[in-house]
Scaffold this motif. Structure first.
Motif, PDB file in Angstrom:
ATOM      1  N   ILE A 151       0.830  -1.200   0.000  1.00 54.64           N
ATOM      2  CA  ILE A 151       0.000   0.000   0.000  1.00 54.64           C
ATOM      3  C   ILE A 151       0.869   1.255   0.000  1.00 54.64           C
ATOM      4  CG2 ILE A 151      -1.669   1.320   1.350  1.00 54.64           C
ATOM      5  CD1 ILE A 151      -2.825  -1.135  -0.160  1.00 54.64           C
ATOM      6  N   LEU A 152       1.951   1.250   0.782  1.00 51.77           N
ATOM      7  CA  LEU A 152       2.854   2.401   0.791  1.00 51.77           C
ATOM      8  C   LEU A 152       3.423   2.673  -0.597  1.00 51.77           C
ATOM      9  CD1 LEU A 152       4.780   1.830   4.149  1.00 51.77           C
ATOM     10  CD2 LEU A 152       3.207   3.704   3.626  1.00 51.77           C
ATOM     11  N   HIS A 153       3.891   1.620  -1.252  1.00 54.30           N
ATOM     12  CA  HIS A 153       4.492   1.770  -2.579  1.00 54.30           C
ATOM     13  C   HIS A 153       3.468   2.297  -3.582  1.00 54.30           C
ATOM     14  CE1 HIS A 153       7.013   0.962  -6.065  1.00 54.30           C
ATOM     15  NE2 HIS A 153       5.975   0.335  -6.596  1.00 54.30           N
ATOM     16  N   GLN A 154       2.277   1.702  -3.584  1.00 53.51           N
ATOM     17  CA  GLN A 154       1.249   2.112  -4.533  1.00 53.51           C
ATOM     18  C   GLN A 154       0.791   3.551  -4.269  1.00 53.51           C
ATOM     19  OE1 GLN A 154       1.578  -0.510  -6.882  1.00 53.51           O
ATOM     20  NE2 GLN A 154      -0.645  -0.374  -7.070  1.00 53.51           N
ATOM     21  N   ALA A 155       0.610   3.877  -2.985  1.00 50.48           N
ATOM     22  CA  ALA A 155       0.103   5.207  -2.645  1.00 50.48           C
ATOM     23  C   ALA A 155       1.104   6.297  -3.017  1.00 50.48           C
ATOM     24  CB  ALA A 155      -0.227   5.276  -1.161  1.00 50.48           C
ATOM     25  N   ALA A 202      -1.358   8.534   7.285  1.00 47.62           N
ATOM     26  CA  ALA A 202       0.033   8.794   7.667  1.00 47.62           C
ATOM     27  C   ALA A 202       0.812   9.409   6.508  1.00 47.62           C
ATOM     28  CB  ALA A 202       0.699   7.504   8.131  1.00 47.62           C
ATOM     29  N   LEU A 203       0.612   8.884   5.296  1.00 46.15           N
ATOM     30  CA  LEU A 203       1.304   9.448   4.139  1.00 46.15           C
ATOM     31  C   LEU A 203       0.816  10.864   3.840  1.00 46.15           C
ATOM     32  CD1 LEU A 203       1.573   6.460   1.638  1.00 46.15           C
ATOM     33  CD2 LEU A 203       3.412   7.582   2.898  1.00 46.15           C
ATOM     34  N   ASP A 204      -0.471  11.108   4.036  1.00 51.97           N
ATOM     35  CA  ASP A 204      -0.992  12.459   3.817  1.00 51.97           C
ATOM     36  C   ASP A 204      -0.343  13.465   4.772  1.00 51.97           C
ATOM     37  OD1 ASP A 204      -2.628  11.506   1.827  1.00 51.97           O
ATOM     38  OD2 ASP A 204      -4.431  11.415   3.073  1.00 51.97           O
ATOM     39  N   HIS A 235       2.771  13.098   6.132  1.00 48.82           N
ATOM     40  CA  HIS A 235       4.209  13.218   5.835  1.00 48.82           C
ATOM     41  C   HIS A 235       4.487  13.725   4.421  1.00 48.82           C
ATOM     42  CE1 HIS A 235       5.796  11.421   9.532  1.00 48.82           C
ATOM     43  NE2 HIS A 235       4.800  10.561   9.480  1.00 48.82           N
ATOM     44  N   ARG A 236       3.667  13.315   3.458  1.00 50.84           N
ATOM     45  CA  ARG A 236       3.870  13.687   2.049  1.00 50.84           C
ATOM     46  C   ARG A 236       2.532  14.109   1.429  1.00 50.84           C
ATOM     47  NH1 ARG A 236       8.606  11.008   0.054  1.00 50.84           N
ATOM     48  NH2 ARG A 236      10.184  11.366   1.672  1.00 50.84           N
ATOM     49  N   PRO A 237       1.986  15.243   1.842  1.00 52.85           N
ATOM     50  CA  PRO A 237       0.700  15.672   1.286  1.00 52.85           C
ATOM     51  C   PRO A 237       0.801  15.934  -0.216  1.00 52.85           C
ATOM     52  CG  PRO A 237       1.724  17.439   2.557  1.00 52.85           C
ATOM     53  CD  PRO A 237       2.545  16.214   2.808  1.00 52.85           C
ATOM     54  N   THR A 238      -0.314  15.716  -0.910  1.00 49.99           N
ATOM     55  CA  THR A 238      -0.362  15.955  -2.353  1.00 49.99           C
ATOM     56  C   THR A 238      -1.495  16.915  -2.672  1.00 49.99           C
ATOM     57  OG1 THR A 238      -1.919  14.168  -2.850  1.00 49.99           O
ATOM     58  CG2 THR A 238       0.423  13.580  -2.752  1.00 49.99           C
ATOM     59  N   ARG A 265      -6.962   8.270   0.491  1.00 49.47           N
ATOM     60  CA  ARG A 265      -8.065   7.307   0.611  1.00 49.47           C
ATOM     61  C   ARG A 265      -8.851   7.190  -0.697  1.00 49.47           C
ATOM     62  NH1 ARG A 265     -11.017   7.074   6.457  1.00 49.47           N
ATOM     63  NH2 ARG A 265      -9.191   7.346   7.821  1.00 49.47           N
ATOM     64  N   ARG A 266      -8.776   8.230  -1.547  1.00 52.07           N
ATOM     65  CA  ARG A 266      -9.473   8.199  -2.834  1.00 52.07           C
ATOM     66  C   ARG A 266      -8.947   7.090  -3.742  1.00 52.07           C
ATOM     67  NH1 ARG A 266      -5.701  10.366  -6.243  1.00 52.07           N
ATOM     68  NH2 ARG A 266      -4.096  11.564  -5.133  1.00 52.07           N
ATOM     69  N   LEU A 267      -7.739   6.578  -3.435  1.00 47.44           N
ATOM     70  CA  LEU A 267      -7.124   5.549  -4.283  1.00 47.44           C
ATOM     71  C   LEU A 267      -7.574   4.128  -3.913  1.00 47.44           C
ATOM     72  CD1 LEU A 267      -3.458   6.937  -4.225  1.00 47.44           C
ATOM     73  CD2 LEU A 267      -5.109   7.143  -6.107  1.00 47.44           C
ATOM     74  N   ILE A 268      -8.268   3.978  -2.795  1.00 45.97           N
ATOM     75  CA  ILE A 268      -8.678   2.638  -2.345  1.00 45.97           C
ATOM     76  C   ILE A 268      -9.623   2.021  -3.366  1.00 45.97           C
ATOM     77  CG2 ILE A 268      -9.985   1.377  -0.596  1.00 45.97           C
ATOM     78  CD1 ILE A 268      -8.925   3.408   1.465  1.00 45.97           C
ATOM     79  N   GLN A 269      -9.325   0.793  -3.734  1.00 49.25           N
ATOM     80  CA  GLN A 269     -10.119   0.086  -4.736  1.00 49.25           C
ATOM     81  C   GLN A 269     -10.365  -1.343  -4.245  1.00 49.25           C
ATOM     82  OE1 GLN A 269      -8.717  -1.477  -8.912  1.00 49.25           O
ATOM     83  NE2 GLN A 269      -9.428   0.627  -9.168  1.00 49.25           N
ATOM     84  N   PHE A 270     -11.631  -1.701  -4.073  1.00 54.81           N
ATOM     85  CA  PHE A 270     -11.961  -3.056  -3.639  1.00 54.81           C
ATOM     86  C   PHE A 270     -11.875  -4.005  -4.836  1.00 54.81           C
ATOM     87  CE2 PHE A 270     -14.002  -0.250  -0.600  1.00 54.81           C
ATOM     88  CZ  PHE A 270     -13.602  -0.814   0.604  1.00 54.81           C
ATOM     89  N   VAL A 271     -11.194  -5.124  -4.628  1.00 53.27           N
ATOM     90  CA  VAL A 271     -10.993  -6.103  -5.701  1.00 53.27           C
ATOM     91  C   VAL A 271     -11.520  -7.461  -5.246  1.00 53.27           C
ATOM     92  CG1 VAL A 271      -8.981  -4.884  -6.589  1.00 53.27           C
ATOM     93  CG2 VAL A 271      -8.661  -6.732  -4.935  1.00 53.27           C
TER      94      VAL A 271
END
Length: 356
Positions: free
Chosen positions: A202-206, A267-269, A271-274, A280-286
Motif C-alpha cells: 500500500i505504501l508503494h502504490q500510494a 500517515a502518508l498524507d 508526511h507527504r501531502p499531495t 483514501r481516494r485511491l482505495i479500490q476493492f478487488v
C-alpha cells in the motif's frame, strides 16, 4: 554463535540486525536469496566480523552439515520459508519443497549434529522453529483468540505447508529428543518487508498515486505485530522457553485490513501531502482471494506469564515508525522491485480488478 536460516528475509534480517545491535555473540546466516531474500537487508553488516552470510538452501544436507561442523552453533533459529499466501495459491510446489521437505532435511542435519555433541554443549543446544498463526485456520468475529492448544486447521497451501513443518519439528522432539522450541506469530510489519505484503504494498502504490487494492470488503481482521517486537519475543523464548513447548507471539492489535489501509493513507498524507487530496481516494476493492481467512487473533498470555514478554509497540507507534522508514529508504524498495515482481503484481491484481 547462533545459526539463523532465512536470515536475509524480512523477519530473519530484522532478527539478525537486532541481535547484533544488542550483543556481540556472532551470527551465521544461511539464505537461499530467492526473490524475498535480499543482501541489501544485511548490508550494514558487510564489514562486521561478527556476521557471516552463506548463500545456500536448508535442504542442502552436505552444506548444512559442513557449516554445523565448522561453526558449532549453540542454537539454530529457522526462519527459512516461503511465506506469501497469494503466491502459494498460484504455485504451491515451492511452498511444499521449502517449508516441508526443506524443514525435514534441516531437522535431519541438526539431529546428526546434536547427536555428536556432549556435556553442556548438548544440554544447552536449542532448535527454534519460527511459524505463523495461520496454521490455526480462521476465526469468527466472536471466537476466542488462538492459543497454543488451538487445533490446527490450515486453509491455504502456505499455511498447510507451515503446519506440516510444525508437526515435523514436534515429532523430532518427541521421537528423537531434539531440544526444540516453536513460535507462532501474528502478522508482522516493519522495515525491510518485501512489497508484496499489505503494508509495504500500500505504501508503494500510494506514493506512486496508483490504486490501493483491498480484497473483498476489507473487513478481514489480523493481529499486527511489529517485527522488532517479534524479534524480542523470539530472543526471550530462546533464552528461557521450555523445551518442546510452543509460544504464540502477538501484537495485541486486531484491526481490519481496510482500517490499516486507511491509517496508511492518513500517515502518508501527513508526511507527504499531495495536491490531489487524501490518498483514501485511491482505495479500490478487488475480488477476494480464494479461501481468504476472515480473522486471526493471538492469545499471548502464555509467553507473557511464563517469560514476562509483551510487545513494546502499539500499532499507532509501530506504523508511524514503519512509514518513516519506508519514506527514508525508497531506494531500497526500488531495488527489490524487480521486473519479475512487477509483472507478478500486475497480473495478480489486474485479474482481480477485472472480476470485481
Amino acid at each position: 554463535m547462533i545459526f539463523v536460516t532465512g536470515g536475509a528475509g524480512f523477519i530473519g534480517a530484522n532478527f539478525v540486525l537486532d541481535w547484533l545491535d544488542l550483543q556481540d555473540e556472532p551470527v551465521l546466516t544461511l539464505d537461499k536469496l530467492t526473490y524475498a531474500g535480499n543482501r541489501d537487508n544485511l548490508a550494514s553488516l558487510d564489514q562486521d566480523p561478527r556476521h557471516t552470510l552463506v548463500v545456500g538452501d536448508i535442504g542442502d544436507t552436505a552444506l548444512v552439515r559442513a557449516l554445523l561442523k565448522l561453526h558449532r552453533p549453540r542454537a539454530i533459529l529457522n526462519f527459512a520459508a516461503e511465506s506469501h499466501v497469494d503466491r502459494s495459491i498460484y504455485g504451491p510446489a515451492d511452498f511444499i519443497q521449502t517449508n516441508i521437505v526443506g524443514t525435514f532435511h534441516l531437522l535431519e542435519s541438526v539431529r546428526a549434529y546434536w547427536n555428536e555433541l556432549g556435556g553442556k554443549e548438548r544440554e544447552n543446544f536449542r532448535f527454534l522453529h519460527v511459524s505463523t498463526d495461520e496454521v490455526y485456520g480462521s476465526l469468527a468475529p466472536q471466537d476466542p483468540a488462538f492459543s497454543e492448544s488451538t487445533p490446527y486447521a490450515p486453509n491455504s497451501p502456505y499455511s498447510a505447508s507451515k503446519a506440516a513443518s510444525d508437526h515435523l519439528v514436534r515429532a523430532w522432539h518427541h521421537t528423537y529428543g531434539l531440544p526444540v522450541l516453536t513460535t507462532n506469530c501474528s502478522n508482522n510489519y516493519g522495515p525491510y518487508q518485501f512489497p508484496e505484503k499489505l503494508i509495504p504494498l500500500i505504501l508503494h502504490q500510494a506514493l506512486a498515486d496508483k490504486p490501493l487494492p483491498v480484497y473483498g470488503d476489507g473487513q478481514n481482521v489480523r493481529d499486527w505485530l511489529h517485527v522488532s517486537d517479534h524479534a524480542s519475543g523470539i530472543r526471550r523464548v530462546l533464552e528461557a522457553g521450555r523445551v518442546g513447548e510452543t509460544y504464540n507471539i502477538g501484537g495485541n492489535s486486531e484491526l481490519a485490513n481496510l482500517t490499516v489501509v486507511e491509517a496508511l493513507c492518513d500517515a502518508l498524507d501527513r508526511h507527504r501531502p499531495t495536491a490531489q487530496g487524501s490518498r483514501r481516494r485511491l482505495i479500490q476493492f478487488v475480488t477476494d482471494r480464494p479461501g481468504h481467512d476472515r480473522r486471526y487473533a493471538i492469545d499471548a498470555r502464555k509467553i507473557r506469564k511464563e517469560l514476562d514478554w509483551q510487545p513494546a509497540h502499539s500499532f499507532a507507534s509501530g506504523l508511524e515508525q514503519t512509514v518513516r522508514w519506508y519514506l527514508d529508504h525508497q531506494e531500497w524498495s526500488e531495488r527489490v522491485l524487480s521486473g519479475a515482481y512487477r509483472s507478478w503484481l500486475e497480473q495478480n491484481y489486474a485479474e482481480r480488478r477485472q472480476e470485481a
